[in-house]
Design an enzyme around this catalytic site. Structure first.
Site: not given
Ligand code: APR
Length: 237
Positions: A59, A92, A94, A109, A136, A176, A178, A204, A221
């Site tokens: 990653r 994120n 990143d 995170h 380290c 962005g 879930s 999305l 996004a």
């Molecule tokens: N534009 C906007 N939203 C988007 C796009 C896009 N191009 N592509 C995907 N999405 C949305 C999806 O609809 C989804 O709701 O981004 C969301 C991604 O959800 P997850 O994969 O669950 O990621 P996230 O919510 O950041 O996860 C939370 O979970 O696994 C752990 O630590 C990790 O920080 C992470 C946390």
């Protein structure tokens, strides 16, 4: 003309999807390819550190080619041009927000571009692969370096600062994500309890907490975030 004094923006993996960095729970997401218990828990790391290092090394290498997209750049413009305070709280790991120019930023995170010593807890910037032989730079001991990321079962970073900002904000935007992982998934409910702020979801698809947001917009996004930022800067929201 409405001017928000304190804006808090929560971002998740979806904001970096169009930069080529996979999300977690979408089709082909990371958690469809890996069991998070193996690569994102302290127990998984204790069981097989080499496997976990390879997961984060891959990653981290992905960061080298990824570029911030229009959504990241729009949030940097908002921070630069908005009269009030803009804080980004990102889930994120990143560094695309920083590379787009955001400075007022909390990585709740952790960060892929940093590593932490499991013995002296020193955190250092590091962009190359790490393994069990990595030493380290502070205590000089090897074998205890780990990615500076928050795993399941561990406490996210700077939670007091985040809760304080949520209490004081007058606009809360979620982009962005879930809405499945706490404590981030609980932020909108905290803001609503304060009855002070407008809450907006930009995603999305509808998130698990979508019904808690006063306003919701769906799409990529890179399209909906710049349009939303333009409206804030024009005082139209
Ligand atoms: N534009 C906007 N939203 C988007 C796009 C896009 N191009 N592509 C995907 N999405 C949305 C999806 O609809 C989804 O709701 O981004 C969301 C991604 O959800 P997850 O994969 O669950 O990621 P996230 O919510 O950041 O996860 C939370 O979970 O696994 C752990 O630590 C990790 O920080 C992470 C946390």
């Amino acid at each position: 003309m409405k001017t928000y004094r304190r804006i808090v923006i929560l971002t998740g993996a979806g904001i970096s999807a169009e930069s080529g960095l996979g999300t977690f729970r979408d089709k082909d997401g990371l958690w469809t390819k890996y069991d998070l218990r193996d690569v994102a828990t302290p127990e998984g790391f204790a069981r097989d550190p080499a496997f976990v290092h390879e997961f984060y090394n891959a990653r981290r290498r992905g960061l080298l080619t990824a570029q911030p997209n229009a959504a990241h750049h729009a949030l940097a413009r908002l921070e630069a041009e908005h009269a009030g305070e803009v804080l980004i709280v990102t889930q994120n790991v990143d560094d695309l927000h920083e590379r787009a120019g955001n400075r007022n930023l909390i990585h709740m995170h952790g960060e892929l571009a940093r590593i932490r010593c499991g013995i002296c807890e020193t955190v250092t910037e590091h962009r190359a692969d790490i393994d069990l032989a990595t030493i380290c730079a502070t205590c000089g001991r090897a074998g205890a370096m780990r990615p500076h990321v928050v795993w399941f079962g561990e406490m996210p970073l700077l939670m007091d600062e985040i809760h304080e900002a949520l209490e004081a904000c007058d606009l809360f935007v979620s982009i962005g994500t879930s809405g499945t992982v706490y404590p981030a998934a609980g932020f909108v409910a905290q803001v609503r309890r304060g009855r002070r702020a407008l809450t907006v979801e930009l995603n999305l698809d509808p998130s698990d907490g979508h019904s808690l947001f006063a306003e919701r917009r769906y799409g990529n996004a890179s399209e909906i975030v710049p349009a939303f930022v333009d409206e804030i800067l024009r005082g139209e929201i």
